[in-house]
Design a protein around this motif. Sequence first.
Motif, PDB file in Angstrom:
ATOM      1  N   ASN A 151       0.740  -1.201  -0.019  1.00  0.00           N
ATOM      2  CA  ASN A 151      -0.329   0.107  -0.031  1.00  0.00           C
ATOM      3  C   ASN A 151       0.789   1.097   0.035  1.00  0.00           C
ATOM      4  OD1 ASN A 151      -2.557  -1.395   1.770  1.00  0.00           O
ATOM      5  ND2 ASN A 151      -2.876  -0.216  -0.043  1.00  0.00           N
ATOM      6  N   VAL A 152       1.810   1.356   0.779  1.00  0.00           N
ATOM      7  CA  VAL A 152       2.573   2.731   0.962  1.00  0.00           C
ATOM      8  C   VAL A 152       3.665   2.884   0.070  1.00  0.00           C
ATOM      9  CG1 VAL A 152       2.150   2.590   3.555  1.00  0.00           C
ATOM     10  CG2 VAL A 152       4.204   1.434   2.757  1.00  0.00           C
ATOM     11  N   ARG A 153       4.022   2.043  -1.030  1.00  0.00           N
ATOM     12  CA  ARG A 153       4.755   2.143  -2.043  1.00  0.00           C
ATOM     13  C   ARG A 153       4.582   3.316  -2.920  1.00  0.00           C
ATOM     14  NH1 ARG A 153       6.254  -2.446  -5.741  1.00  0.00           N
ATOM     15  NH2 ARG A 153       4.296  -1.865  -6.688  1.00  0.00           N
ATOM     16  N   PHE A 187      -2.838   4.112  -6.878  1.00  0.00           N
ATOM     17  CA  PHE A 187      -3.426   3.052  -6.609  1.00  0.00           C
ATOM     18  C   PHE A 187      -2.001   2.117  -6.590  1.00  0.00           C
ATOM     19  CE2 PHE A 187      -7.267   4.509  -8.515  1.00  0.00           C
ATOM     20  CZ  PHE A 187      -8.048   4.530  -7.107  1.00  0.00           C
ATOM     21  N   SER A 188      -1.991   1.249  -5.598  1.00  0.00           N
ATOM     22  CA  SER A 188      -0.978   0.121  -5.702  1.00  0.00           C
ATOM     23  C   SER A 188      -1.018  -0.923  -6.898  1.00  0.00           C
ATOM     24  CB  SER A 188      -0.936  -0.433  -4.334  1.00  0.00           C
ATOM     25  OG  SER A 188      -0.943   0.209  -3.253  1.00  0.00           O
ATOM     26  N   LEU A 189      -1.998  -0.999  -7.153  1.00  0.00           N
ATOM     27  CA  LEU A 189      -2.187  -2.042  -8.471  1.00  0.00           C
ATOM     28  C   LEU A 189      -2.135  -1.434  -9.724  1.00  0.00           C
ATOM     29  CD1 LEU A 189      -4.789  -4.605  -6.774  1.00  0.00           C
ATOM     30  CD2 LEU A 189      -2.326  -4.808  -6.833  1.00  0.00           C
ATOM     31  N   ASN A 190      -0.882  -0.989  -9.953  1.00  0.00           N
ATOM     32  CA  ASN A 190      -0.733  -0.302 -11.506  1.00  0.00           C
ATOM     33  C   ASN A 190       0.207  -1.020 -12.023  1.00  0.00           C
ATOM     34  OD1 ASN A 190       1.655   0.496 -10.248  1.00  0.00           O
ATOM     35  ND2 ASN A 190       0.836   2.475  -9.674  1.00  0.00           N
ATOM     36  N   ILE A 194      -8.619  -6.596   3.839  1.00  0.00           N
ATOM     37  CA  ILE A 194      -9.423  -5.620   4.214  1.00  0.00           C
ATOM     38  C   ILE A 194      -8.599  -4.278   4.424  1.00  0.00           C
ATOM     39  CG2 ILE A 194     -10.898  -4.631   6.142  1.00  0.00           C
ATOM     40  CD1 ILE A 194     -11.948  -7.672   6.310  1.00  0.00           C
ATOM     41  N   VAL A 195      -7.459  -4.415   5.079  1.00  0.00           N
ATOM     42  CA  VAL A 195      -6.682  -3.124   5.343  1.00  0.00           C
ATOM     43  C   VAL A 195      -6.185  -2.681   3.913  1.00  0.00           C
ATOM     44  CG1 VAL A 195      -4.390  -2.365   6.331  1.00  0.00           C
ATOM     45  CG2 VAL A 195      -6.042  -3.588   7.786  1.00  0.00           C
ATOM     46  N   PHE A 196      -5.715  -3.398   3.064  1.00  0.00           N
ATOM     47  CA  PHE A 196      -5.341  -3.187   1.719  1.00  0.00           C
ATOM     48  C   PHE A 196      -6.380  -2.063   0.919  1.00  0.00           C
ATOM     49  CE2 PHE A 196      -4.590  -3.769  -2.860  1.00  0.00           C
ATOM     50  CZ  PHE A 196      -3.070  -3.371  -2.882  1.00  0.00           C
ATOM     51  N   ILE A 197      -7.601  -2.758   0.917  1.00  0.00           N
ATOM     52  CA  ILE A 197      -8.738  -2.041   0.273  1.00  0.00           C
ATOM     53  C   ILE A 197      -8.920  -0.868   0.856  1.00  0.00           C
ATOM     54  CG2 ILE A 197     -11.325  -2.522  -0.254  1.00  0.00           C
ATOM     55  CD1 ILE A 197     -10.476  -5.497  -0.595  1.00  0.00           C
ATOM     56  N   VAL A 198      -9.112  -0.860   2.211  1.00  0.00           N
ATOM     57  CA  VAL A 198      -9.463   0.506   3.003  1.00  0.00           C
ATOM     58  C   VAL A 198      -8.565   1.643   2.524  1.00  0.00           C
ATOM     59  CG1 VAL A 198      -9.600   1.429   5.219  1.00  0.00           C
ATOM     60  CG2 VAL A 198     -10.743  -0.641   4.820  1.00  0.00           C
ATOM     61  N   VAL A 199      -7.134   1.150   2.616  1.00  0.00           N
ATOM     62  CA  VAL A 199      -6.193   2.155   2.183  1.00  0.00           C
ATOM     63  C   VAL A 199      -6.294   2.765   0.751  1.00  0.00           C
ATOM     64  CG1 VAL A 199      -3.762   2.519   2.211  1.00  0.00           C
ATOM     65  CG2 VAL A 199      -4.758   1.508   4.115  1.00  0.00           C
ATOM     66  N   GLU A 200      -6.696   1.666  -0.293  1.00  0.00           N
ATOM     67  CA  GLU A 200      -6.792   2.229  -1.525  1.00  0.00           C
ATOM     68  C   GLU A 200      -7.979   2.963  -1.510  1.00  0.00           C
ATOM     69  OE1 GLU A 200      -4.788   1.302  -4.375  1.00  0.00           O
ATOM     70  OE2 GLU A 200      -3.424   0.746  -2.703  1.00  0.00           O
TER      71      GLU A 200
END
Length: 91
Positions: free
Chosen positions: A10-12, A17-20, A72-78
């Motif tokens: 997430n923090v990269r 968005f992280s998934l790019n 869930i944490v990943f999705i919330v941060v996104e």
Amino acid sequence: MNLWIFHLFNVRNERHFSLNRHFFDNKAAFIVSALLILFQLAVTYVPFLSEALGLYPIEAFYWLFPIGLGLIVFIVVEIEKYLTHHVFKRK
């Protein structure tokens, strides 16, 4: 441990968005993630390590809980990134 791995991805990038298309560019993140998973499995399932740390092996089903929580944490941060990006874009 799984939460940290999801958060690592997430923090990269704080704003996008992280998934790019650059998701696989950071090889170090994947190496560190693989090492963390291997260490976690070792201390959980290698008898002398788990005994030294007071741990015991768990069934595979129970790994779904930390993985699910990490997702869930990943999705919330996104979602937070999406909302933040749109708020900054409007100003």
